[in-house]
Design a protein around this motif. Structure first.
Motif, mmCIF file in Angstrom:
data_model
loop_
_atom_site.group_PDB
_atom_site.id
_atom_site.type_symbol
_atom_site.label_atom_id
_atom_site.label_comp_id
_atom_site.label_asym_id
_atom_site.label_seq_id
_atom_site.Cartn_x
_atom_site.Cartn_y
_atom_site.Cartn_z
ATOM 1 N N LEU A 105 55.394 43.072 18.691
ATOM 2 C CA LEU A 105 56.221 41.974 19.336
ATOM 3 C C LEU A 105 55.719 40.811 18.374
ATOM 4 C CD1 LEU A 105 56.035 43.052 22.360
ATOM 5 C CD2 LEU A 105 57.548 41.984 22.503
ATOM 6 N N SER A 106 54.824 40.503 18.003
ATOM 7 C CA SER A 106 54.169 38.809 17.741
ATOM 8 C C SER A 106 55.611 38.382 16.513
ATOM 9 C CB SER A 106 52.884 38.629 17.393
ATOM 10 O OG SER A 106 52.760 39.775 16.170
ATOM 11 N N ALA A 107 56.251 39.745 15.459
ATOM 12 C CA ALA A 107 56.753 39.629 14.839
ATOM 13 C C ALA A 107 57.952 39.240 15.195
ATOM 14 C CB ALA A 107 57.099 40.709 13.749
ATOM 15 N N TYR A 108 58.274 39.155 16.523
ATOM 16 C CA TYR A 108 59.912 38.204 17.134
ATOM 17 C C TYR A 108 59.897 37.392 17.306
ATOM 18 C CZ TYR A 108 63.984 40.089 19.700
ATOM 19 O OH TYR A 108 65.563 40.440 20.170
ATOM 20 N N PRO A 109 60.775 36.731 16.286
ATOM 21 C CA PRO A 109 61.140 35.031 16.305
ATOM 22 C C PRO A 109 60.850 34.537 18.205
ATOM 23 C CG PRO A 109 63.425 36.055 15.306
ATOM 24 C CD PRO A 109 62.311 37.285 16.202
ATOM 25 N N GLY A 110 60.792 33.728 18.264
ATOM 26 C CA GLY A 110 60.279 33.326 20.036
ATOM 27 C C GLY A 110 59.211 33.974 20.761
ATOM 28 N N PRO A 129 68.470 33.331 23.903
ATOM 29 C CA PRO A 129 69.575 33.576 24.700
ATOM 30 C C PRO A 129 69.997 35.212 24.485
ATOM 31 C CG PRO A 129 69.886 31.753 25.800
ATOM 32 C CD PRO A 129 68.956 32.144 24.180
ATOM 33 N N ASP A 130 70.391 34.778 23.300
ATOM 34 C CA ASP A 130 71.325 36.304 22.424
ATOM 35 C C ASP A 130 70.162 37.367 21.810
ATOM 36 O OD1 ASP A 130 73.006 35.358 23.203
ATOM 37 O OD2 ASP A 130 73.747 34.239 21.092
ATOM 38 N N ALA A 131 69.090 36.817 21.838
ATOM 39 C CA ALA A 131 68.035 37.721 21.580
ATOM 40 C C ALA A 131 67.825 38.525 22.492
ATOM 41 C CB ALA A 131 66.682 37.087 20.248
ATOM 42 N N THR A 132 67.728 38.209 23.431
ATOM 43 C CA THR A 132 66.501 39.251 24.430
ATOM 44 C C THR A 132 67.188 40.607 24.904
ATOM 45 O OG1 THR A 132 66.261 36.491 26.003
ATOM 46 C CG2 THR A 132 65.304 38.541 26.620
ATOM 47 N N PRO A 133 68.297 40.666 24.735
ATOM 48 C CA PRO A 133 68.272 41.805 24.816
ATOM 49 C C PRO A 133 67.792 43.205 23.671
ATOM 50 C CG PRO A 133 70.563 40.980 24.969
ATOM 51 C CD PRO A 133 69.470 40.081 24.681
ATOM 52 N N GLU A 136 64.028 43.719 25.118
ATOM 53 C CA GLU A 136 63.643 44.697 26.337
ATOM 54 C C GLU A 136 63.283 45.893 25.715
ATOM 55 O OE1 GLU A 136 63.155 44.310 29.588
ATOM 56 O OE2 GLU A 136 64.203 42.025 29.087
ATOM 57 N N PRO A 137 64.275 47.073 24.825
ATOM 58 C CA PRO A 137 62.993 48.145 24.263
ATOM 59 C C PRO A 137 61.485 48.013 24.020
ATOM 60 C CG PRO A 137 64.801 48.037 22.998
ATOM 61 C CD PRO A 137 65.140 46.331 24.050
ATOM 62 N N LEU A 138 60.733 46.852 23.368
ATOM 63 C CA LEU A 138 59.945 46.696 22.986
ATOM 64 C C LEU A 138 58.984 45.977 24.303
ATOM 65 C CD1 LEU A 138 60.070 44.299 19.771
ATOM 66 C CD2 LEU A 138 59.879 46.724 20.017
ATOM 67 N N ALA A 140 59.813 47.613 27.228
ATOM 68 C CA ALA A 140 59.422 48.534 27.907
ATOM 69 C C ALA A 140 58.269 49.361 27.508
ATOM 70 C CB ALA A 140 60.545 50.151 27.581
ATOM 71 N N GLU A 141 57.980 49.520 25.746
ATOM 72 C CA GLU A 141 57.343 49.994 25.530
ATOM 73 C C GLU A 141 55.569 49.839 25.384
ATOM 74 O OE1 GLU A 141 56.187 51.294 20.240
ATOM 75 O OE2 GLU A 141 58.637 50.618 20.736
ATOM 76 N N LEU A 142 55.756 48.210 25.624
ATOM 77 C CA LEU A 142 54.766 47.201 26.195
ATOM 78 C C LEU A 142 54.008 48.157 27.216
ATOM 79 C CD1 LEU A 142 52.516 45.718 25.208
ATOM 80 C CD2 LEU A 142 53.564 43.861 26.428
ATOM 81 N N ALA A 143 54.782 48.287 27.944
ATOM 82 C CA ALA A 143 54.891 48.842 29.389
ATOM 83 C C ALA A 143 53.775 50.281 29.717
ATOM 84 C CB ALA A 143 55.650 48.829 30.289
ATOM 85 N N GLU A 144 54.185 50.914 28.232
ATOM 86 C CA GLU A 144 53.759 52.749 28.697
ATOM 87 C C GLU A 144 53.184 52.948 27.938
ATOM 88 O OE1 GLU A 144 57.755 54.235 27.257
ATOM 89 O OE2 GLU A 144 58.210 53.882 29.234
ATOM 90 N N VAL A 145 51.698 51.860 27.337
ATOM 91 C CA VAL A 145 50.569 51.473 26.197
ATOM 92 C C VAL A 145 49.802 52.410 27.557
ATOM 93 C CG1 VAL A 145 48.799 50.806 25.775
ATOM 94 C CG2 VAL A 145 51.296 50.519 24.768
ATOM 95 N N PRO A 146 49.385 53.799 27.532
ATOM 96 C CA PRO A 146 48.445 54.609 28.403
ATOM 97 C C PRO A 146 47.023 54.077 28.433
ATOM 98 C CG PRO A 146 49.372 56.665 26.681
ATOM 99 C CD PRO A 146 49.364 54.747 26.349
ATOM 100 N N GLY A 147 46.604 54.813 29.781
ATOM 101 C CA GLY A 147 45.171 53.361 30.477
ATOM 102 C C GLY A 147 45.746 51.941 30.783
ATOM 103 N N THR A 148 46.504 51.253 30.368
ATOM 104 C CA THR A 148 47.060 49.543 30.477
ATOM 105 C C THR A 148 47.819 49.329 31.325
ATOM 106 O OG1 THR A 148 48.560 49.734 29.085
ATOM 107 C CG2 THR A 148 46.332 48.962 28.070
ATOM 108 N N ARG A 149 47.827 48.699 31.962
ATOM 109 C CA ARG A 149 49.358 48.126 33.234
ATOM 110 C C ARG A 149 49.354 46.900 32.958
ATOM 111 N NH1 ARG A 149 48.993 49.447 39.473
ATOM 112 N NH2 ARG A 149 47.846 51.835 38.676
#
Ligand SMILES: [Mg+2]
Length: 242
Positions: A105-110, A129-133, A136-138, A140-149
């Motif tokens: 994520l930190s390598a993602y521009p912006g 705005p063009d890069a936002t879609p 999203e998958p990243l 979503a992946e962030l939201a699925e790291v076990p033990g975190t919320r």
């Protein structure tokens, strides 16, 4: 008895883009100074910030401070409760589990990744705005790291390093520590974001009162106030019974 619990950022302080610049609003400071002097009132500030960071921003000895959403506490008289080694070890494990997705994520521009100690905020306001879609998958992946919320905000996701530690955890823990028994005792909670929302719902369920600052979240039954200054007026009115 009345237990008054306030979130800090966006609730007692105006929202600022630089987290280091957040200061206690003067009107809120006056309320926090006056409330503990009235009989039957206990006052606490509960933040996701580290306890020492919070203490430097709320230099009021009669106010209970809860840091890391209630893992650390400082009580009037200087008594402290700290998370302890097993909790610190767990924090390191969860940090390691988050590291790969945070690096991408930190390598993602912006995108800006902000380490807040007990949580990590991923800001994406500057993503085109063009890069936002593609982002999203990243997220979503962030939201699925076990033990975190993960809590979704406006142009930011905040990931709590402990899934079960939220402001609701902090409020319930403080009630236990103080032997407070809602609804026999009244809890008033003021907050402004998703992390506060869980605490507000719990407080309302227990017959308490919730103030929702700034309109960033909507909670059924909570009293909306525009900003920290309006919160200070509403709390003063409530405490004076007007
Ligand atoms: Mg807040």
């Amino acid at each position: 008895m009345n237990l008054w619990i306030f979130d800090f950022d966006g609730t007692l302080s105006d929202i600022v883009s630089d987290r280091e610049a957040a200061v206690l609003h003067p009107a809120c400071r006056a309320v926090l100074e006056a409330l503990p002097g009235r009989p039957g009132n206990i006052v606490a500030v509960l933040s996701s910030r580290e306890i020492d960071d919070l203490a430097s921003r709320v230099p009021l000895p009669d106010v209970i401070l809860g840091g890391a959403s209630g893992l650390s506490w400082r009580f009037p008289g200087g008594i402290r409760l700290l998370p302890g080694d097993p909790v610190e070890k767990r924090r390191e494990r969860h940090r390691k589990a988050l590291a790969p997705i945070l690096n991408r994520l930190s390598a993602y521009p912006g995108v800006e990744v902000e380490d807040k100690g007990w949580s990590v905020a991923v800001h994406y306001r500057e993503v085109l705005p063009d890069a936002t879609p593609m982002l999203e998958p990243l997220l979503a992946e962030l939201a699925e790291v076990p033990g975190t919320r993960a809590y979704r905000g406006t142009y930011a996701v905040e990931v709590q390093l402990f899934r079960d530690v939220s402001k609701s955890f902090g409020v319930r823990r403080l009630c236990r520590l103080l032997k407070f028994d809602p609804p026999r005792d009244r809890v008033v909670y003021a907050g402004d974001d998703e992390n506060d929302a869980v605490a507000m719902r719990w407080v309302l369920k227990k017959g308490g009162i919730a103030f929702c600052v700034g309109g960033r979240v909507r909670i059924r039954g909570a009293r909306p106030v525009d900003d920290p200054a309006a919160l200070a007026r509403a709390v003063r009115d409530l405490s004076e019974g007007t």
